[in-house]
Scaffold this active site. Structure first.
Site, PDB file in Angstrom:
ATOM      1  N   HIS A   6       5.872   6.532  -0.996  1.00  0.00           N
ATOM      2  CA  HIS A   6       6.624   5.489  -1.188  1.00  0.00           C
ATOM      3  C   HIS A   6       5.830   4.238  -1.155  1.00  0.00           C
ATOM      4  O   HIS A   6       4.697   4.225  -0.442  1.00  0.00           O
ATOM      5  CB  HIS A   6       7.854   5.341  -0.366  1.00  0.00           C
ATOM      6  N   HIS A  11       0.719  -1.263  -0.033  1.00  0.00           N
ATOM      7  CA  HIS A  11      -0.073  -0.082   0.048  1.00  0.00           C
ATOM      8  C   HIS A  11       0.905   0.945  -0.041  1.00  0.00           C
ATOM      9  O   HIS A  11       1.940   1.122   0.349  1.00  0.00           O
ATOM     10  CB  HIS A  11      -0.923   0.117   1.232  1.00  0.00           C
TER      11      HIS A  11
HETATM   12  P1  2AM Z   1       6.488   2.359   5.770  1.00  0.00           P
HETATM   13  O1  2AM Z   1       5.969   1.451   5.039  1.00  0.00           O
HETATM   14  O2  2AM Z   1       7.131   3.453   5.369  1.00  0.00           O
HETATM   15  O3  2AM Z   1       7.120   1.715   7.052  1.00  0.00           O
HETATM   16  C1  2AM Z   1       1.617   1.003   8.811  1.00  0.00           C
HETATM   17  O4  2AM Z   1       2.445   0.929   9.556  1.00  0.00           O
HETATM   18  C2  2AM Z   1       2.088   2.252   7.720  1.00  0.00           C
HETATM   19  O5  2AM Z   1       2.209   3.391   8.172  1.00  0.00           O
HETATM   20  C3  2AM Z   1       3.386   1.773   6.975  1.00  0.00           C
HETATM   21  O6  2AM Z   1       2.990   1.933   5.519  1.00  0.00           O
HETATM   22  C4  2AM Z   1       4.151   2.788   7.580  1.00  0.00           C
HETATM   23  O7  2AM Z   1       5.271   3.284   6.581  1.00  0.00           O
HETATM   24  C5  2AM Z   1       3.417   3.993   8.010  1.00  0.00           C
HETATM   25  N1  2AM Z   1       3.729   4.774   8.767  1.00  0.00           N
HETATM   26  C6  2AM Z   1       4.224   6.175   8.711  1.00  0.00           C
HETATM   27  N2  2AM Z   1       4.480   6.871   9.653  1.00  0.00           N
HETATM   28  C7  2AM Z   1       4.571   5.668  10.556  1.00  0.00           C
HETATM   29  C8  2AM Z   1       5.127   5.507  12.059  1.00  0.00           C
HETATM   30  N3  2AM Z   1       5.510   6.826  12.810  1.00  0.00           N
HETATM   31  N4  2AM Z   1       4.959   4.351  12.618  1.00  0.00           N
HETATM   32  C9  2AM Z   1       4.717   3.191  12.045  1.00  0.00           C
HETATM   33  N5  2AM Z   1       4.156   3.244  10.828  1.00  0.00           N
HETATM   34  C10 2AM Z   1       4.196   4.470   9.951  1.00  0.00           C
END
Ligand code: 2AM
Length: 182
Positions: free
Chosen positions: A122, A41
């Site tokens: 991303h 996602h």
């Molecule tokens: P990531 O894929 O770059 O790890 C669920 O955790 C989603 O929220 C993930 O896609 C994650 O991104 C994103 N996300 C953004 N900020 C976050 C945070 N502070 N802690 C955990 N997940 C975060």
């Protein structure tokens, strides 16, 4: 009780083969753990833990976000916090529409007083503990593009084997005027 939530763009089926292909170098990359494709996602806003009794208010706020369908183009690759110490390994991309939508979602959720986070489009496809052989993957060029017609509120349940995601609600774009008549 609380729920861990985030708001995301889910990927259409049609783009999955191209993403799979871009991930090929990661299959043999030491230190990288590929995420299952059902978990792919693009996060528009990480919300974090919300008391259960506030979840309806979150849904109502998101239902008020108006947006038109828009395109996302996926290209390039990188890692957070850096390619040298990778934890989240991603395919990058560009989308003005996604940036605008993320800003609208931030406004709609202002009642939650979430920490400010700059939106950086991303698609996380793998995780690592800080060391992974990414040289092949980092050469990723164009992956593909797709149209976004909805976004989703997703619940995340953390487990040692990885997070499990459940889509709580999807929110549709408004119809593009005049499109039907071509
Ligand atoms: P990531 O894929 O770059 O790890 C669920 O955790 C989603 O929220 C993930 O896609 C994650 O991104 C994103 N996300 C953004 N900020 C976050 C945070 N502070 N802690 C955990 N997940 C975060």
């Amino acid at each position: 009780m609380v729920m861990r939530l985030f708001v995301a763009i889910l990927l259409p089926e049609a783009i999955l083969p191209a993403v799979e292909e871009a991930c090929a170098p990661l299959r043999t990359a030491e230190g990288a753990r590929l995420l299952p494709r059902q978990n792919w996602h693009i996060t528009l806003r990480f919300i974090g833990e919300v008391p259960n009794d506030k979840v309806e208010k979150v849904k109502t706020a998101l239902a008020g976000v108006k947006f038109l369908p828009f395109g996302v183009s996926l290209f390039g690759a990188g890692a957070f916090p850096s390619a040298k110490t990778p934890r989240a390994i991603w395919i990058g991309g560009e989308s003005e529409g996604a940036e605008e939508l993320a800003a609208k979602i931030d406004s709609a959720l202002s009642f939650l007083s979430l920490p400010k986070e700059k939106f950086k489009l991303h698609l996380t496809v793998a995780r690592s503990k800080g060391r992974a052989e990414l040289s092949g993957f980092l050469k990723t060029g164009q992956v593909g593009s797709f149209e976004v017609r909805s976004f989703a509120l997703v619940k995340s349940t953390l487990a040692p084997s990885g997070a499990a995601y459940e889509v709580l609600k999807e929110f549709q774009a408004e119809e593009m005027e005049g499109k039907a008549d071509g």
